[in-house]
Design a protein around this motif. Structure first.
Motif, PDB file in Angstrom:
ATOM      1  N   PHE A  55       0.832  -1.203   0.000  1.00 48.00           N
ATOM      2  CA  PHE A  55       0.000   0.000   0.000  1.00 48.00           C
ATOM      3  C   PHE A  55       0.870   1.258   0.000  1.00 48.00           C
ATOM      4  N   LEU A  56       1.892   1.268   0.851  1.00 47.00           N
ATOM      5  CA  LEU A  56       2.787   2.430   0.942  1.00 47.00           C
ATOM      6  C   LEU A  56       3.564   2.625  -0.355  1.00 47.00           C
ATOM      7  N   ALA A  57       3.992   1.528  -0.988  1.00 45.17           N
ATOM      8  CA  ALA A  57       4.703   1.627  -2.259  1.00 45.17           C
ATOM      9  C   ALA A  57       3.817   2.267  -3.318  1.00 45.17           C
ATOM     10  N   GLY A  58       2.539   1.887  -3.343  1.00 42.79           N
ATOM     11  CA  GLY A  58       1.613   2.485  -4.295  1.00 42.79           C
ATOM     12  C   GLY A  58       1.425   3.969  -4.054  1.00 42.79           C
ATOM     13  N   MET A  59       1.311   4.367  -2.792  1.00 44.75           N
ATOM     14  CA  MET A  59       1.139   5.787  -2.465  1.00 44.75           C
ATOM     15  C   MET A  59       2.333   6.613  -2.918  1.00 44.75           C
ATOM     16  N   LEU A  60       3.544   6.120  -2.615  1.00 47.75           N
ATOM     17  CA  LEU A  60       4.747   6.865  -2.998  1.00 47.75           C
ATOM     18  C   LEU A  60       4.880   6.953  -4.516  1.00 47.75           C
ATOM     19  N   ALA A  61       4.583   5.865  -5.202  1.00 44.04           N
ATOM     20  CA  ALA A  61       4.684   5.860  -6.659  1.00 44.04           C
ATOM     21  C   ALA A  61       3.784   6.922  -7.255  1.00 44.04           C
ATOM     22  N   ALA A  62       2.569   7.052  -6.720  1.00 42.73           N
ATOM     23  CA  ALA A  62       1.628   8.035  -7.250  1.00 42.73           C
ATOM     24  C   ALA A  62       2.088   9.456  -6.963  1.00 42.73           C
ATOM     25  N   ILE A  63       2.535   9.711  -5.737  1.00 45.85           N
ATOM     26  CA  ILE A  63       2.918  11.075  -5.354  1.00 45.85           C
ATOM     27  C   ILE A  63       4.089  11.581  -6.186  1.00 45.85           C
ATOM     28  N   LEU A  64       5.025  10.697  -6.509  1.00 48.09           N
ATOM     29  CA  LEU A  64       6.242  11.115  -7.187  1.00 48.09           C
ATOM     30  C   LEU A  64       6.095  11.191  -8.701  1.00 48.09           C
ATOM     31  N   THR A  65       4.914  10.922  -9.239  1.00 50.25           N
ATOM     32  CA  THR A  65       4.747  10.995 -10.699  1.00 50.25           C
ATOM     33  C   THR A  65       4.465  12.401 -11.195  1.00 50.25           C
ATOM     34  N   THR A  66       3.980  13.293 -10.342  1.00 54.88           N
ATOM     35  CA  THR A  66       3.472  14.574 -10.821  1.00 54.88           C
ATOM     36  C   THR A  66       4.493  15.450 -11.548  1.00 54.88           C
ATOM     37  N   PRO A  67       5.790  15.438 -11.220  1.00 58.62           N
ATOM     38  CA  PRO A  67       6.704  16.305 -11.980  1.00 58.62           C
ATOM     39  C   PRO A  67       6.825  15.937 -13.452  1.00 58.62           C
ATOM     40  N   CYS A  68       6.430  14.729 -13.831  1.00 58.55           N
ATOM     41  CA  CYS A  68       6.574  14.283 -15.218  1.00 58.55           C
ATOM     42  C   CYS A  68       5.252  14.196 -15.950  1.00 58.55           C
TER      43      CYS A  68
END
Length: 392
Positions: A159-172
């Protein structure tokens, strides 16, 4: 101030727009489809290295799980992604109701957010090389280690891995979700949530597919020593992301540069960018100059790509330098690394809430010619021609 407000109130409909669909003319289903596809495309972005690392981390920890538990693990990752988008939508709604300027990716302007991301990525990189175990709260321990799982951190880690993956996509992500984000941030609160959830489901699609067809994992190579080296490589990717976030954090914590925007000493070898100034823009247009505005940020990876591959390369850089030396061209750059109300208002006046943002003004188009988020030389050179005086 007042000049700028009047200037933007008189903007006529633009002849071109980078958005693939005009939100005002699009149905709800069309916008949701664009949001879903935008989220799905993010899975293919090479610049979103943490996403790759999180996915591979989840896949490499599936040994020993039953089919049912494997399905639950990938559902947990998908749930983390969708939860991140829902929380981001909630934060933007609260900021909008408080009267603050909102935008896509603005969490990277917050030093506390950057610090938290660096710490979390550090834990994940250490866990990939088995140097640390991510602690799981006691009250979720029964969920975090389903029956049959003897290693890893279970559903809580997924669950935490999914959250981090989503949050860090926005710059691209701006080039792919621009239409959906614009519609979300200018529309009602329910529409904002629905669009953000559609983007989250699009990004989570690979997790959802594996959860529906867990037999796909059997197609992976058999576990072996190669997994150890792959995990170390993924850990290095996360360390690289930590360093990148650390540089952005350093920029935010450092004193702001006291650069005089009027100090425009000519440089032959490169474009001499002036600081973005709405009042100076109005003055330059009154004098018949061509003005190219580039809004960028240290955390915007797409902005870096545009600068490296297009704006700083021939033939665009050569053309801009020639025009600048002739005295008829003013390049302006707005730095949105830090929160900046002036830049946020300028973007909002053009119905844009994310970067990169590039627009060209000139005698033939005093209200601006908006460029797409992903630049190429032909588009920029064409814009410079179109905004100059038309042939008589």
């Amino acid at each position: 101030g007042s000049e700028m407000a009047e200037f933007h109130l008189t903007i006529p409909p633009r002849t071109k727009t980078p958005l693939p669909v005009d939100p005002a003319e699009s149905g709800v289903l069309t916008i949701l489809a664009i949001a879903f596809l935008g989220g799905l495309i993010l899975n293919l972005m090479p610049c979103v290295l943490p996403v790759l690392a999180m996915k591979m981390s989840a896949v490499l920890n599936v040994s020993g799980r039953t089919r049912a538990n494997l399905r639950l693990g990938f559902l947990a990752g998908a749930g983390g992604i969708v939860t991140s988008f829902a929380l981001l939508a909630l934060a933007l709604v609260l900021m909008r109701q408080a009267g603050n300027q909102i935008g896509w990716g603005i969490q990277f302007q917050n030093p506390v957010f950057l610090g938290m991301m660096i710490v979390l990525l550090g834990f994940f990189s250490l866990s990939l090389v088995d140097l640390v175990t991510i602690p799981v709260p006691r009250f979720v321990s029964s969920l975090s280690r389903p029956s049959g799982v003897t290693g890893g951190n279970g559903l809580a880690s997924d669950f935490l891995a999914g959250m981090l993956a989503a949050i860090l996509t926005t710059p691209c992500s701006a080039p792919f979700v621009g239409t959906a984000v614009t519609t979300a941030l200018t529309g009602s609160t329910p529409m904002l949530f629905v669009i953000f959830l559609a983007m989250g489901i699009g990004l989570a699609s690979p997790w959802l597919i594996v959860s529906l067809f867990p037999g796909l994992v059997a197609l992976l190579p058999r576990p072996g020593r190669w997994m150890i080296w792959l995990k170390r490589s993924l850990a290095l990717l996360l360390v690289g992301t930590m360093l990148w976030l650390g540089m952005i954090l350093g920029t935010l914590l450092a004193p702001e540069d006291s650069v005089d925007p009027s100090d425009n000493t000519a440089r032959i070898e490169s474009i001499d960018w002036a600081l973005f100034d709405p009042n100076a823009l109005v003055a330059h247009l009154a004098e018949g100059h061509v003005v190219f505005i580039d809004v960028t940020a240290d955390w915007c990876i797409t902005c870096k790509v545009n600068k490296t591959l297009v704006l700083d390369q021939a033939p665009v850089a050569k053309k801009m330098i020639e025009l600048q030396q002739a005295g008829s061209f003013v390049p302006m750059q707005g730095d949105w690394t830090r929160s900046n109300e002036q830049i946020a208002s300028f973007l909002a006046s053009h119905d844009r809430f994310g970067i990169p943002f590039n627009i060209v003004y000139g005698p033939a188009m005093p209200n601006g010619y908006l460029l797409p988020e992903l630049l190429n030389s032909a588009v920029v050179l064409e814009a410079l021609e179109l905004v100059t005086e038309p042939p008589k």
